[in-house]
Design an enzyme around this catalytic site. Structure first.
Site, short mmCIF file in Angstrom:
data_model
loop_
_atom_site.label_atom_id
_atom_site.label_comp_id
_atom_site.label_asym_id
_atom_site.label_seq_id
_atom_site.Cartn_x
_atom_site.Cartn_y
_atom_site.Cartn_z
N LYS A 14 6.50 43.03 -60.86
CA LYS A 14 7.76 42.38 -61.24
C LYS A 14 7.77 40.88 -60.94
O LYS A 14 8.19 40.08 -61.77
CB LYS A 14 8.89 43.08 -60.49
CG LYS A 14 10.22 42.38 -60.50
CD LYS A 14 11.22 43.16 -59.66
CE LYS A 14 10.84 43.25 -58.20
NZ LYS A 14 10.93 41.97 -57.47
N ARG A 89 18.97 44.85 -54.87
CA ARG A 89 18.08 45.91 -54.40
C ARG A 89 18.81 47.22 -54.17
O ARG A 89 18.17 48.25 -53.95
CB ARG A 89 17.45 45.51 -53.06
CG ARG A 89 16.21 44.69 -53.19
CD ARG A 89 15.57 44.51 -51.83
NE ARG A 89 14.76 43.30 -51.81
CZ ARG A 89 13.54 43.23 -52.33
NH1 ARG A 89 12.99 44.28 -52.87
NH2 ARG A 89 12.88 42.10 -52.29
N ARG A 128 -5.50 49.49 -50.27
CA ARG A 128 -5.90 48.19 -49.74
C ARG A 128 -6.72 48.31 -48.46
O ARG A 128 -6.36 49.03 -47.55
CB ARG A 128 -4.66 47.35 -49.41
CG ARG A 128 -3.95 46.84 -50.64
CD ARG A 128 -2.74 46.02 -50.21
NE ARG A 128 -1.93 45.67 -51.36
CZ ARG A 128 -0.66 45.29 -51.28
NH1 ARG A 128 -0.06 45.23 -50.10
NH2 ARG A 128 0.00 44.99 -52.36
N ARG A 161 -4.92 48.31 -42.58
CA ARG A 161 -3.78 48.03 -41.70
C ARG A 161 -2.87 49.25 -41.67
O ARG A 161 -2.79 50.00 -42.64
CB ARG A 161 -2.97 46.84 -42.25
CG ARG A 161 -3.71 45.51 -42.25
CD ARG A 161 -2.75 44.41 -42.69
NE ARG A 161 -2.00 44.83 -43.88
CZ ARG A 161 -0.94 44.21 -44.36
NH1 ARG A 161 -0.47 43.13 -43.79
NH2 ARG A 161 -0.35 44.65 -45.44
N ARG A 172 7.41 54.66 -47.33
CA ARG A 172 8.12 53.43 -47.69
C ARG A 172 8.45 53.42 -49.19
O ARG A 172 9.55 53.07 -49.59
CB ARG A 172 7.24 52.23 -47.32
CG ARG A 172 7.96 50.90 -47.38
CD ARG A 172 7.07 49.78 -46.86
NE ARG A 172 5.81 49.74 -47.57
CZ ARG A 172 4.63 49.50 -47.00
NH1 ARG A 172 4.55 49.29 -45.71
NH2 ARG A 172 3.53 49.48 -47.72
#
Ligand SMILES: [Zn+2]
Length: 222
Positions: A14, A89, A128, A161, A172
């Site tokens: 986005k 949001r 990642r 991480r 999340r």
């Protein structure tokens, strides 16, 4: 004043699209994250308030965010309109934005959703890995190392991480998709939602967004 809202989950691209739309539309992209940073840097009263919450790792209250947005909308380059990126949001923010714009005789022209299925978002966000020596970035699918778990450049082991671990990403993402769904429903109910296939290549997504925008009443190419 023309107001476009760009919607999309994290990983949907986005923000990239909002930047790519600025020039063809002649409208500035207004990202709330940038507003917070600019206000904090300039030491405005609202910026000071926002910083207190951010420093505590808390969400900035809607009243502060809307206040900053109003200050931004009052700047000369935004007089023609804006592309909102990262706001609203939540449903409450969407309602607050509507109320604020109505006071100014404006409204959201359209909310455009860069739509990417949840499993694809998960794949984009969860793969990642970083080089443990210097942070060279890798992605399991988009940019894999030549040898699994080893940095191509310096041979250091790759690490993930905590924030990038699959179970953390999944929890999340589910939370964020819930809030996004509420905002999407808000604009769908208002007849303002347009949905674009976000799994296309970047240029294809941009072209689809521009086609939807130029089909809006009063938005034909000028
Ligand atoms: Zn490395």
């Amino acid at each position: 004043m023309r107001v476009l809202v760009l919607l999309g989950a994290p990983g949907a691209g986005k923000g990239t699209q909002a930047q790519l739309l600025e020039t063809p539309l002649g409208l500035p992209r207004v990202a709330t994250g940038d507003l917070f940073r600019a206000a904090a840097r300039d030491g405005t009263e609202l910026g000071r308030q926002a910083k207190v919450f951010m420093d505590r790792g808390e969400l900035v209250p809607d009243s502060v965010t809307i206040g900053m947005l109003l200050e931004r909308l009052a700047q000369p380059d935004a007089s023609v309109g804006v592309i909102l990126d990262g706001f609203p949001r939540t449903r409450a923010q969407a309602q607050a934005l509507d109320a604020t714009l109505v006071e100014r005789g404006a409204g959201v022209d359209s909310a455009l959703l860069v739509d990417v299925p949840a499993d694809e978002l998960f794949a984009r966000l969860s793969g990642r890995w970083l080089c443990s020596a210097t942070g060279h970035p890798y992605h399991e699918k988009a940019a894999p190392p030549k040898v699994a778990g080893i940095c191509d450049i310096d041979g250091s082991p790759l690490i993930q991480r905590d924030d990038d671990k699959p179970e953390v990403v999944k929890a999340r993402l589910e939370k964020q998709l819930g809030a996004l769904g509420d905002v999407v429903d808000h604009y769908r109910a208002a007849g303002k939602l347009k949905v674009v296939d976000g799994t296309q290549p970047i240029a294809g997504v941009t072209a689809s967004l521009l086609a939807e925008i130029r089909a809006l009443p009063g938005w034909a190419a000028e």
